[in-house]
Design a protein around this motif. Structure first.
Motif, PDB file in Angstrom:
ATOM      1  N   GLY A 245      57.936  -8.185  -0.013  1.00  0.00           N
ATOM      2  CA  GLY A 245      58.483  -9.514  -0.265  1.00  0.00           C
ATOM      3  C   GLY A 245      59.303 -10.072   0.861  1.00  0.00           C
ATOM      4  N   ALA A 246      58.958  -9.740   2.112  1.00  0.00           N
ATOM      5  CA  ALA A 246      59.704 -10.254   3.267  1.00  0.00           C
ATOM      6  C   ALA A 246      58.744 -10.408   4.439  1.00  0.00           C
ATOM      7  CB  ALA A 246      60.841  -9.307   3.638  1.00  0.00           C
ATOM      8  N   ASN A 247      59.151 -11.179   5.428  1.00  0.00           N
ATOM      9  CA  ASN A 247      58.379 -11.285   6.665  1.00  0.00           C
ATOM     10  C   ASN A 247      58.637 -10.027   7.487  1.00  0.00           C
ATOM     11  OD1 ASN A 247      57.436 -13.901   6.045  1.00  0.00           O
ATOM     12  ND2 ASN A 247      59.348 -14.781   6.815  1.00  0.00           N
ATOM     13  N   GLU A 248      57.630  -9.200   7.653  1.00  0.00           N
ATOM     14  CA  GLU A 248      57.829  -7.911   8.313  1.00  0.00           C
ATOM     15  C   GLU A 248      56.649  -7.591   9.232  1.00  0.00           C
ATOM     16  OE1 GLU A 248      60.218  -5.061   5.363  1.00  0.00           O
ATOM     17  OE2 GLU A 248      58.299  -5.720   4.559  1.00  0.00           O
ATOM     18  N   ILE A 249      56.975  -6.912  10.322  1.00  0.00           N
ATOM     19  CA  ILE A 249      55.950  -6.383  11.221  1.00  0.00           C
ATOM     20  C   ILE A 249      56.187  -4.884  11.343  1.00  0.00           C
ATOM     21  CG2 ILE A 249      54.931  -6.452  13.528  1.00  0.00           C
ATOM     22  CD1 ILE A 249      56.110  -9.243  13.869  1.00  0.00           C
ATOM     23  N   TYR A 250      55.199  -4.092  10.988  1.00  0.00           N
ATOM     24  CA  TYR A 250      55.263  -2.635  11.125  1.00  0.00           C
ATOM     25  C   TYR A 250      54.405  -2.228  12.315  1.00  0.00           C
ATOM     26  CZ  TYR A 250      57.532  -2.182   6.580  1.00  0.00           C
ATOM     27  OH  TYR A 250      58.426  -2.275   5.543  1.00  0.00           O
ATOM     28  N   LEU A 251      54.972  -1.418  13.190  1.00  0.00           N
ATOM     29  CA  LEU A 251      54.231  -0.910  14.339  1.00  0.00           C
ATOM     30  C   LEU A 251      54.268   0.615  14.294  1.00  0.00           C
ATOM     31  CD1 LEU A 251      56.168  -3.533  15.752  1.00  0.00           C
ATOM     32  CD2 LEU A 251      54.028  -3.342  17.041  1.00  0.00           C
ATOM     33  N   THR A 252      53.095   1.207  14.079  1.00  0.00           N
ATOM     34  CA  THR A 252      53.005   2.658  13.939  1.00  0.00           C
ATOM     35  C   THR A 252      52.485   3.273  15.233  1.00  0.00           C
ATOM     36  OG1 THR A 252      52.469   2.318  11.609  1.00  0.00           O
ATOM     37  CG2 THR A 252      52.075   4.512  12.517  1.00  0.00           C
ATOM     38  N   PRO A 253      53.272   4.172  15.864  1.00  0.00           N
ATOM     39  CA  PRO A 253      52.822   4.778  17.129  1.00  0.00           C
ATOM     40  C   PRO A 253      51.543   5.589  16.942  1.00  0.00           C
ATOM     41  CG  PRO A 253      55.177   5.127  16.784  1.00  0.00           C
ATOM     42  CD  PRO A 253      54.626   4.607  15.494  1.00  0.00           C
ATOM     43  N   GLU A 254      50.599   5.362  17.829  1.00  0.00           N
ATOM     44  CA  GLU A 254      49.382   6.168  17.878  1.00  0.00           C
ATOM     45  C   GLU A 254      49.099   6.510  19.333  1.00  0.00           C
ATOM     46  OE1 GLU A 254      46.141   4.271  15.948  1.00  0.00           O
ATOM     47  OE2 GLU A 254      47.054   4.366  13.949  1.00  0.00           O
ATOM     48  N   LYS A 255      48.114   7.288  19.566  1.00  0.00           N
ATOM     49  CA  LYS A 255      47.775   7.675  20.923  1.00  0.00           C
ATOM     50  C   LYS A 255      47.359   6.442  21.735  1.00  0.00           C
ATOM     51  CE  LYS A 255      44.998  10.909  23.589  1.00  0.00           C
ATOM     52  NZ  LYS A 255      43.954  11.958  23.539  1.00  0.00           N
ATOM     53  N   GLY A 256      48.093   6.172  22.791  1.00  0.00           N
ATOM     54  CA  GLY A 256      47.754   5.064  23.680  1.00  0.00           C
ATOM     55  C   GLY A 256      48.320   3.721  23.282  1.00  0.00           C
ATOM     56  N   GLY A 257      48.993   3.604  22.137  1.00  0.00           N
ATOM     57  CA  GLY A 257      49.528   2.305  21.750  1.00  0.00           C
ATOM     58  C   GLY A 257      50.111   2.301  20.353  1.00  0.00           C
ATOM     59  N   LEU A 258      50.100   1.115  19.736  1.00  0.00           N
ATOM     60  CA  LEU A 258      50.707   0.945  18.417  1.00  0.00           C
ATOM     61  C   LEU A 258      49.759   0.174  17.504  1.00  0.00           C
ATOM     62  CD1 LEU A 258      53.677  -0.277  20.377  1.00  0.00           C
ATOM     63  CD2 LEU A 258      54.200   1.378  18.596  1.00  0.00           C
ATOM     64  N   ARG A 259      49.636   0.658  16.286  1.00  0.00           N
ATOM     65  CA  ARG A 259      48.850  -0.080  15.288  1.00  0.00           C
ATOM     66  C   ARG A 259      49.835  -0.909  14.465  1.00  0.00           C
ATOM     67  NH1 ARG A 259      43.932  -0.109  14.291  1.00  0.00           N
ATOM     68  NH2 ARG A 259      43.597   1.767  15.564  1.00  0.00           N
ATOM     69  N   TYR A 260      49.540  -2.224  14.383  1.00  0.00           N
ATOM     70  CA  TYR A 260      50.489  -3.091  13.691  1.00  0.00           C
ATOM     71  C   TYR A 260      49.921  -3.666  12.404  1.00  0.00           C
ATOM     72  CZ  TYR A 260      48.081  -7.218  15.643  1.00  0.00           C
ATOM     73  OH  TYR A 260      47.152  -8.173  15.962  1.00  0.00           O
ATOM     74  N   VAL A 261      50.834  -3.905  11.447  1.00  0.00           N
ATOM     75  CA  VAL A 261      50.497  -4.556  10.182  1.00  0.00           C
ATOM     76  C   VAL A 261      51.569  -5.603   9.941  1.00  0.00           C
ATOM     77  CG1 VAL A 261      50.149  -4.282   7.699  1.00  0.00           C
ATOM     78  CG2 VAL A 261      49.507  -2.444   9.264  1.00  0.00           C
ATOM     79  N   VAL A 262      51.139  -6.840   9.644  1.00  0.00           N
ATOM     80  CA  VAL A 262      52.078  -7.938   9.410  1.00  0.00           C
ATOM     81  C   VAL A 262      52.039  -8.322   7.929  1.00  0.00           C
ATOM     82  CG1 VAL A 262      52.721 -10.301  10.010  1.00  0.00           C
ATOM     83  CG2 VAL A 262      51.695  -8.810  11.752  1.00  0.00           C
ATOM     84  N   PHE A 263      53.222  -8.397   7.316  1.00  0.00           N
ATOM     85  CA  PHE A 263      53.342  -8.881   5.937  1.00  0.00           C
ATOM     86  C   PHE A 263      54.114 -10.185   5.951  1.00  0.00           C
ATOM     87  CE2 PHE A 263      53.208  -4.193   5.278  1.00  0.00           C
ATOM     88  CZ  PHE A 263      52.049  -4.137   4.523  1.00  0.00           C
ATOM     89  N   GLN A 264      53.678 -11.112   5.141  1.00  0.00           N
ATOM     90  CA  GLN A 264      54.388 -12.387   5.038  1.00  0.00           C
ATOM     91  C   GLN A 264      55.033 -12.501   3.657  1.00  0.00           C
ATOM     92  OE1 GLN A 264      52.472 -15.769   6.714  1.00  0.00           O
ATOM     93  NE2 GLN A 264      53.439 -17.215   5.324  1.00  0.00           N
ATOM     94  N   LYS A 265      56.182 -13.114   3.640  1.00  0.00           N
ATOM     95  CA  LYS A 265      56.916 -13.303   2.388  1.00  0.00           C
ATOM     96  C   LYS A 265      56.041 -14.060   1.383  1.00  0.00           C
ATOM     97  CE  LYS A 265      61.388 -15.048   0.803  1.00  0.00           C
ATOM     98  NZ  LYS A 265      62.605 -15.782   1.203  1.00  0.00           N
TER      99      LYS A 265
END
Length: 472
Positions: A245-265
């Motif tokens: 229930g919030a504007n959030e960006i999750y960045l999960t470290p992986e090999k060579g970079g970051l996998r991101y998931v964006v949630f909108q309120k």
């Protein structure tokens, strides 16, 4: 009184004479005046804590106070046997002694600290000015056990490389080799050890009105590190399956970079997903039209502090200690922690103000602040709190809450982005208060009697003069 009693009393007075002397009283009064003047100067130059530790909470202050009590007792003994006209004198001296006893009780057994309570949150811990070192040890990186808890006062007894404060460890020893009273810290992020340190991300959020550049560093691999800049939250770590229930960006470290998931309120599914590397830019898709840039990504990162030492305290300064362990140096700020690794174990060392459980939670339900007209300067503020057995109570600047021997004052508040986010309370327990009131009452009574006896002596003298005039 018989002759033997008079003889014993005379002998006692002879022994007591030096302690009841006027010279000793003058010395004590002058000493108190000098100490108070020095304390005022130190407080003006530094702060109240420095004045207490360097001037008031010292052996010479205690010695002078003890000499004052001895002198007051000796003067009263010197006047034995007391007569009616000694009542004012005796009461005044006893009043001062009771006041000093009350002050001693408060100093030894009282509580004077602060409590921060966020809006909508509860807290039952009061932070005091005393400082503790606590060391936890783990041999598997997950389960920690407390192996040391020690009160330290580096302000008065600072360690040095020549005289370090040593903490024995299972492997080697932790040496505290420096202490700075007033520093302004700035964070730096270094490459950490693989398998022991979490990831580090330096990012930029930008649009025509916003430009945020920050570091996020995981305490350990898999942990969640968060930066909240108001309209959105940025997380470095595993993303949840469902939005919160919030504007959030999750960045999960992986090999060579970051996998991101964006949630909108107000959305029940992810707004965007993708993979980014160092230097990449993506649009999260928020209505604010922000762009997110990965400035630096370290798969293994650790935080350290660069400190600027100042001579005097400011609202931005804090204290810091330097740790030396296995040839590596780390600065630890007051109320911060550091992890120290060996081949077989991990040590978690915290240096911070002592926290005392007051035995009941204080929940901040609402906070209100009013400002002077035309300015952002706070004029008055109050907190609506909930306390067990009492229900909702209002604590304002002039109306403290008294409960279970504690007095909770409204001290200040904390703001973020111009909005109050937490209330700061001053929590006080004064076991010597009754003696202070009693001492003040006895001292006042003695002063009144002294004035009454003076008035009586004046009337007697005038009557004697009239009688002498009539006789002549």
């Amino acid at each position: 009184m018989n002759k033997a009693a008079w003889s014993r009393l005379s002998f006692l007075k002879k022994l007591n004479k030096p302690l009841a002397s006027l010279k000793l009283a003058v010395f004590i009064i002058l000493s108190i005046a000098v100490i108070t003047a020095v304390g005022t100067f130190v407080e003006a130059k530094y702060d109240a804590q420095a004045a207490r530790k360097l001037v008031y909470d010292t052996w010479f202050m205690y010695t002078i106070m003890a000499m004052l009590v001895i002198n007051l007792l000796a003067v009263m003994v010197d006047r034995l046997p007391w007569k009616k006209r000694h009542a004012a004198f005796v009461l005044a001296h006893i009043g001062i002694i009771i006041l000093l006893a009350g002050a001693y009780l408060t100093m030894e057994f009282g509580l004077d600290g602060s409590m921060r309570v966020g809006i909508g949150e509860s807290n039952n811990l009061v932070q005091t000015s005393e400082t503790d070192l606590v060391v936890y040890t783990s041999f598997d990186g997950d389960r920690y056990s407390k192996t040391l808890e020690q009160e330290v006062d580096f302000f008065k007894n600072p360690p040095s490389e020549k005289h370090p404060y040593i903490i024995p460890a299972y492997e080697g020893e932790i040496r505290i080799v420096d202490y700075k009273k007033y520093v302004i810290p700035s964070k730096k992020v270094l490459v950490g050890e693989e398998g022991k340190s979490g990831a580090g991300l330096r990012f930029q959020l930008q649009n025509p009105n916003v430009n945020v550049i920050e570091w996020l560093v995981q305490r350990k691999p898999g942990n969640l590190a968060t930066h909240n800049f108001g309209p959105a939250q940025i997380h470095l770590g595993p993303a949840p399956e469902k939005p919160r229930g919030a504007n959030e960006i999750y960045l999960t470290p992986e090999k060579g970079g970051l996998r991101y998931v964006v949630f909108q309120k107000d959305s029940d599914k992810p707004l965007k997903k993708g993979f980014v590397k160092e230097g990449d830019v993506f649009d999260p898709g928020f209505k604010m039209a922000l762009s997110f840039r990965v400035l630096r990504f370290l798969p293994n990162a650790k935080e350290d502090w660069e400190i600027q030492t100042l001579e005097r305290p400011t609202p931005l300064t804090t204290a810091a200690i330097k740790i030396l362990f296995e040839g590596k140096e780390n600065w630890v700020l007051l109320n911060d922690m550091v992890k120290l690794f060996t081949t077989n174990s991990v040590y978690l060392l915290t240096y911070g103000n002592r926290r005392i459980d007051i035995g009941f939670p204080v929940k901040l339900k609402k906070f209100q602040v009013s400002h002077y007209q035309g300015t952002m300067r706070a004029m008055a503020y109050e907190s609506l709190v909930e306390v067990p057995d009492l229900g909702e109570q209002v604590i304002s600047m002039n109306e403290p809450l008294k409960y279970k021997g504690l007095t909770i004052y409204q001290a200040s508040f904390q703001e973020e982005n111009g909005q109050p986010v937490a209330s700061i309370f001053s929590v006080n327990h004064d076991p010597g208060r009754f003696l202070k009131y009693l001492g003040s009452l006895v001292l006042s009574l003695g002063t009144i009697l002294l004035m009454w006896f003076k008035h009586l002596d004046f009337k007697i003298a005038r009557k004697s003069q009239r009688n002498d005039g009539e006789n002549t």
